[in-house]
Design a protein around this motif. Structure first.
Motif, PDB file in Angstrom:
ATOM      1  N   UNK A 106       0.658  -1.165   0.052  1.00  0.00           N
ATOM      2  CA  UNK A 106      -0.170   0.071  -0.166  1.00  0.00           C
ATOM      3  C   UNK A 106       0.929   1.196   0.088  1.00  0.00           C
ATOM      4  N   UNK A 107       0.492   2.165  -0.691  1.00  0.00           N
ATOM      5  CA  UNK A 107       1.292   3.560  -0.932  1.00  0.00           C
ATOM      6  C   UNK A 107       0.120   4.494  -0.157  1.00  0.00           C
ATOM      7  N   UNK A 108       0.446   5.220   0.667  1.00  0.00           N
ATOM      8  CA  UNK A 108      -0.262   6.170   1.342  1.00  0.00           C
ATOM      9  C   UNK A 108       0.486   7.513   1.176  1.00  0.00           C
ATOM     10  N   UNK A 109      -0.343   8.602   0.776  1.00  0.00           N
ATOM     11  CA  UNK A 109       0.322   9.910   0.017  1.00  0.00           C
ATOM     12  C   UNK A 109      -0.705  10.942   0.715  1.00  0.00           C
ATOM     13  N   UNK A 110       0.375  11.878   1.586  1.00  0.00           N
ATOM     14  CA  UNK A 110      -0.438  12.861   2.258  1.00  0.00           C
ATOM     15  C   UNK A 110      -0.668  14.237   1.466  1.00  0.00           C
ATOM     16  N   UNK A 111      -1.236  15.211   1.690  1.00  0.00           N
ATOM     17  CA  UNK A 111      -1.486  16.356   1.175  1.00  0.00           C
ATOM     18  C   UNK A 111      -0.204  17.434   1.234  1.00  0.00           C
ATOM     19  N   UNK A 112      -0.225  18.240   0.608  1.00  0.00           N
ATOM     20  CA  UNK A 112       1.083  19.120   0.749  1.00  0.00           C
ATOM     21  C   UNK A 112       1.496  20.163  -0.424  1.00  0.00           C
ATOM     22  N   UNK A 113       0.533  20.076  -1.534  1.00  0.00           N
ATOM     23  CA  UNK A 113       0.518  21.044  -2.585  1.00  0.00           C
ATOM     24  C   UNK A 113       1.950  20.668  -3.548  1.00  0.00           C
ATOM     25  N   UNK A 114       2.687  21.862  -3.544  1.00  0.00           N
ATOM     26  CA  UNK A 114       4.096  21.875  -4.417  1.00  0.00           C
ATOM     27  C   UNK A 114       5.087  20.863  -3.688  1.00  0.00           C
ATOM     28  N   UNK A 115       4.949  20.360  -2.691  1.00  0.00           N
ATOM     29  CA  UNK A 115       5.781  19.235  -2.112  1.00  0.00           C
ATOM     30  C   UNK A 115       5.695  18.053  -2.562  1.00  0.00           C
ATOM     31  N   UNK A 116       4.711  18.000  -3.404  1.00  0.00           N
ATOM     32  CA  UNK A 116       4.242  16.654  -3.792  1.00  0.00           C
ATOM     33  C   UNK A 116       5.047  15.885  -4.503  1.00  0.00           C
ATOM     34  N   UNK A 117       5.984  16.663  -5.142  1.00  0.00           N
ATOM     35  CA  UNK A 117       6.866  16.048  -6.201  1.00  0.00           C
ATOM     36  C   UNK A 117       7.893  15.044  -5.284  1.00  0.00           C
ATOM     37  N   UNK A 118       7.975  15.159  -4.005  1.00  0.00           N
ATOM     38  CA  UNK A 118       8.742  14.354  -3.200  1.00  0.00           C
ATOM     39  C   UNK A 118       8.254  13.052  -3.323  1.00  0.00           C
ATOM     40  N   UNK A 119       6.839  12.834  -3.239  1.00  0.00           N
ATOM     41  CA  UNK A 119       6.044  11.635  -3.383  1.00  0.00           C
ATOM     42  C   UNK A 119       6.514  11.011  -4.868  1.00  0.00           C
ATOM     43  N   UNK A 120       6.501  11.675  -5.876  1.00  0.00           N
ATOM     44  CA  UNK A 120       6.705  11.280  -7.072  1.00  0.00           C
ATOM     45  C   UNK A 120       8.200  10.609  -7.221  1.00  0.00           C
ATOM     46  N   UNK A 121       9.054  11.336  -6.747  1.00  0.00           N
ATOM     47  CA  UNK A 121      10.399  10.822  -6.488  1.00  0.00           C
ATOM     48  C   UNK A 121      10.534   9.651  -5.653  1.00  0.00           C
ATOM     49  N   UNK A 122       9.925   9.588  -4.621  1.00  0.00           N
ATOM     50  CA  UNK A 122       9.640   8.447  -3.694  1.00  0.00           C
ATOM     51  C   UNK A 122       8.991   6.961  -4.537  1.00  0.00           C
ATOM     52  N   UNK A 123       8.115   7.552  -5.220  1.00  0.00           N
ATOM     53  CA  UNK A 123       7.376   6.130  -6.081  1.00  0.00           C
ATOM     54  C   UNK A 123       8.479   5.784  -7.054  1.00  0.00           C
TER      55      UNK A 123
END
Length: 417
Positions: A44-61
């Motif tokens: 499972x991948x759980x992704x928090x909100x955070x606007x422009x910081x969301x590219x951190x999630x993309x890099x993590x993925x």
């Protein structure tokens, strides 16, 4: 799949530094860096909100895919919902490319104010650079995401949809329609859960493609937009006659929903948060505003993890107690009922948390500059690589634990007891 040689065109406009950062990411993606596949559990991948910081999630993925972690289920809120929809709504081989396309689009400079400016490396000049980019976002919006209302909201008739938000998010609908295959989402190739809040009820509601399918309904761009409709910036989204706002208004993490919805199968959860509960003592007003925002959006995540770990360990204690009962009581109806009620899966949460750069301020979640986007993406890649050094994190919980969670602190693993 990882397209490690990709270098965004706007990085070239900003100087070669952008491509150098992407090359560092590419170097981390060579086959020699791969690790063993994760434990045999529902991923499972759980992704928090955070606007422009969301590219951190993309890099993590991107890095998680490199290590063999392809999620069966993605749960997201706000920008996490956007990233989640792009991942779930594309074939695995296309997901990283589509994420890069999205983040390249929203971090592109507004054409009529685009002036090539060298990106300062740090200090007050970099802080000013970030604040200037955030100011441009407030004034002109973000390409492919949102635009300011003209005329402004106060000039629209009271009660009209336009009077209740500063920005129009119709560009986001068009972007989602271009980047997301909603037929794939509705074919249940990957479970997708998006958190929202009812505007009039105040109740949390998750739109889940599995549950919608059971009701004969389909998930579309409006469900993603509702999860990211943060007031008063963005307008509420109407679904089946009800108005919905960003799920972050009530809780900025979907972890609770995942743990409540799945109690049979073992879970290996990568939770990617964009605000850190830990941070230095503020020294200025801007520091104080940033620290308050970090705590406000991270505290619910910490509480959720602690609460569910306590619940899991309570169930374990009840099971242990039942096993100690005399034989003549083990078949008592109450003991049988409790034994069934206390059955549970095991849960491992690997917590990835973005840690702000010293020059980032309260505007970091709406600084959509390309330089910041690349930095956040790179941080996501690096944190996954640090986490994967600890292969024991990916194993089924040992020593009778039913729920464990891990995160990084100064590159050292911390197991939360």
């Amino acid at each position: 799949m990882l397209e490690s040689d990709w270098c965004p065109s706007s990085a070239v406009r900003e100087t070669a530094a952008g491509c150098e950062r992407w090359n560092r990411i590419s170097a981390m993606m060579n086959p020699g860096n791969r690790a063993a596949c994760p434990a045999n559990a529902e991923r499972v991948l759980v992704l928090q909100g955070g606007g422009a910081l969301g590219s951190y999630q993309a890099g993590a993925y991107q890095a998680l895919c490199h290590f063999g972690f392809e999620p069966n289920w993605i749960a997201g809120i706000s920008i996490g919902a956007v990233n989640a929809a792009i991942i779930a709504g594309n074939e695995p081989a296309q997901r990283v490319r589509k994420l890069k396309e999205f983040w390249e689009k929203v971090s592109s400079p507004v054409p009529w104010v685009a002036v090539p400016v060298p990106v300062p490396k740090g200090g007050q000049q970099r802080e000013l650079f970030n604040e200037s980019n955030a100011a441009l976002v407030v004034t002109f919006g973000v390409p492919g995401f949102f635009t300011p209302r003209m005329p402004p909201a106060p000039l629209w008739p009271k009660g009209s949809p336009e009077s209740q938000s500063y920005y129009d998010t119709s560009p986001l609908r068009r972007t989602l329609e271009q980047l997301v295959d909603f037929d794939r989402i509705n074919d249940l190739k990957c479970r997708l859960s998006l958190g929202t809040v009812g505007v009039t009820s105040g109740n949390f509601r998750y739109f889940d493609n599995v549950e919608l399918n059971r009701l004969g309904k389909r998930m579309g761009p409006e469900h993603v937009m509702a999860s990211g409709a943060l007031p008063p910036g963005f307008p509420s989204i109407v679904i089946d006659g009800e108005h919905y706002w960003d799920g972050g208004v009530a809780s900025n993490t979907p972890l609770d929903y995942v743990l409540d919805a799945e109690t049979d199968n073992d879970l290996l959860i990568f939770q990617v948060d964009l605000f850190s509960a830990r941070g230095p003592l503020p020294k200025t007003l801007l520091d104080a505003a940033e620290r308050e925002k970090d705590i406000r959006f991270s505290s619910r995540t910490r509480m959720t993890t602690d609460k569910n770990r306590q619940l899991h360990n309570t169930r374990k204690a009840v099971r242990d107690l039942i096993n100690k009962l005399p034989d003549n009581l083990k078949d008592d109806p109450s003991a049988i009922f409790l034994r069934q009620a206390m059955r549970e899966n095991t849960v491992t949460v690997v917590h990835l948390i973005y840690k702000s750069k010293y020059y980032e301020t309260n505007s970091k979640d709406y600084d959509f500059s390309h330089a910041s986007m690349v930095e956040h993406w790179e941080a996501g890649v690096e944190d996954v690589h640090l986490s994967m050094r600890h292969k024991e994190w990916l194993e089924r919980p040992q020593s009778g634990d039913t729920m464990v969670s891990y995160d990084l602190s100064d590159e050292a693993p911390i197991k939360k007891e």
